[in-house]
Enzyme design. Sequence first.
Site, PDB file in Angstrom:
ATOM      1  CG  HIS A 154       8.207 -29.286   1.126  1.00  0.00           C
ATOM      2  ND1 HIS A 154       8.620 -30.560   0.826  1.00  0.00           N
ATOM      3  CD2 HIS A 154       9.086 -28.803   2.042  1.00  0.00           C
ATOM      4  CE1 HIS A 154       9.703 -30.857   1.542  1.00  0.00           C
ATOM      5  NE2 HIS A 154      10.002 -29.791   2.288  1.00  0.00           N
ATOM      6  CD  GLU A 170      -3.278  -0.556   2.054  1.00  0.00           C
ATOM      7  OE1 GLU A 170      -3.058   0.201   3.016  1.00  0.00           O
ATOM      8  OE2 GLU A 170      -4.367  -1.118   1.888  1.00  0.00           O
ATOM      9  CE  LYS A 214     -11.876   1.627   1.499  1.00  0.00           C
ATOM     10  NZ  LYS A 214     -11.322   2.664   2.342  1.00  0.00           N
TER      11      LYS A 214
HETATM   12  O1  PA5 Z   1      -3.238   1.514   5.842  1.00  0.00           O
HETATM   13  C1  PA5 Z   1      -4.394   1.937   5.842  1.00  0.00           C
HETATM   14  O2  PA5 Z   1      -4.641   3.132   6.102  1.00  0.00           O
HETATM   15  C2  PA5 Z   1      -5.550   1.040   5.501  1.00  0.00           C
HETATM   16  O3  PA5 Z   1      -5.141  -0.276   5.305  1.00  0.00           O
HETATM   17  C3  PA5 Z   1      -6.588   1.075   6.606  1.00  0.00           C
HETATM   18  O4  PA5 Z   1      -5.963   0.663   7.802  1.00  0.00           O
HETATM   19  C4  PA5 Z   1      -7.780   0.183   6.291  1.00  0.00           C
HETATM   20  O5  PA5 Z   1      -8.337   0.529   5.068  1.00  0.00           O
HETATM   21  C5  PA5 Z   1      -8.834   0.305   7.388  1.00  0.00           C
HETATM   22  O6  PA5 Z   1      -9.265   1.625   7.504  1.00  0.00           O
HETATM   23  P1  PA5 Z   1     -10.027   2.134   8.782  1.00  0.00           P
HETATM   24  O7  PA5 Z   1      -9.123   2.000   9.947  1.00  0.00           O
HETATM   25  O8  PA5 Z   1     -10.349   3.554   8.479  1.00  0.00           O
HETATM   26  O9  PA5 Z   1     -11.272   1.298   8.949  1.00  0.00           O
END
Ligand code: PA5
Length: 475
Positions: free
Chosen positions: A350, A329, A465
């Site tokens: 394996h 990310e 989303k």
């Molecule tokens: O790294 C990030 O910001 C994301 O992976 C969020 O943690 C994830 O989308 C969850 O978001 P939230 O904590 O707003 O529910």
Amino acid sequence: MTTKKANLIAYDPSGIFLDDTGVSPADLRALAPRLEAARTEVLDEDLRLLAEGVVPKEKDPLDAAFLELPERILAEYRADQSGSELGRILQTARRLQNAVDRVVVLGIGGSYMGARALMDACCEPYFNELDRGQRGSRPRMYFEGNNVDNDASQGLLKLLGNGRPAETIEDRWAIVVISKSGATLETAAALRQFMAALKQSLGGDSQKLAKLVVPVTGTSGKLFNLANALGCNELFRVPEGVGGRFSVLSAVGLLPAAILGLNVVSLLEGAAAMNEHFRTAPAGENAVLDYVGAGHLLEKESGATIRVLNVWSKALESVGLWYDQLLAESLGKEGRGATPITAVNTRDLHSRAQQHQQGRRDKLFTNLIVDSWRCDPLRVGHSELDQDSLNDLADKALPEIMTAAIQGTNEAYHGDGRPTADLHLPQVDEFYVGQLFQMLMLATVVEGRLIGINPYGQPGVEFYKKNMNRILGRR
Ligand code: PA5
């Protein structure tokens, strides 16, 4: 060129210097000024911009506050053991340990993976299978709200009694719900479902419910509003300027860890020790900078766009998955960024090793090696039934076999020009896992600054989303 200091994770990139990779120690030395400049940008410029609140467009968002979090939380705790945030986390953890036998942690992505990693790394294996006495009265922990998997949710609700009245401590459970935005559909839907079951198990008593739902969220948003409407007694914050995947050392990871009885002070001290090392050690002796340098050179010079983290311990699989998210990310943007993969060895030798040994030459293998195991060495043992021909290994123990597997795999990969690096964890405990989290978070942001990609934010995640909500008939 090995980073080896007492009480620190050691990084050894010597296995990347192979004829086939075309990368030499001199290349890594030549990169040192750029690595150190990226460190200065992360430590000085980014933190200054964050403090001033004036963030240029190309650096927006700037979630650099994770960096000083361990020192800040520890200092506040030392100044005020009960009134500080960590003090409150520990009080809530103790209250829940005394009140319930199971805790369901709801959250996804950065609001889930760190807590899961901490549980798997630092609790003993099969923790949830142990009885309450064996667990030292620490609650079992389950993770949901990280999917919309009908059968998995139903399975957990069934395990929790499907709303059946809680009579003994073994029947009592609580919810920790973690969402920075407070608006993530997977987590919000699970909260509604699990809260309905919890309320039913409490005979519909809203006051009792408010004590058994503990939110960790921002200072506004839907979850914040819901928590206020519920009258939740305790609410913890995801700190300003800390992004989801950089939040494991805030209440997001600390509260579940404290509920599990883990030593959260030691976890933060480990992270602070890594910060100190990162700030002071020159490139060539700096685990963070050398790690970034090796990955960068391999990607640039020999096309190693896949970074395989070989974890040589089952307990570290979830740490590997946490890192998968962190790298993917943070740097997977603008058509760039290495692809992370976690392999658990020897298990995955394996399943993946054939490809790793003879497939495309697009991988760097980083071995995450545990130097010292928690339990005494388990020997193969002598048997009168030697049809399995193992008596020659009767006196060998599993750690020796593991060491031979690591060495044998490295030799096999090097023999075919496949680059490896070693990351040594002296042992798997809170102190070293704290170091490892901080090291990998620092490495990710340093690499982002080195290659000109903003490591913060995840704009690409919004697309699914948006479509999902449209398909569900929402705006
Ligand atoms: O790294 C990030 O910001 C994301 O992976 C969020 O943690 C994830 O989308 C969850 O978001 P939230 O904590 O707003 O529910």
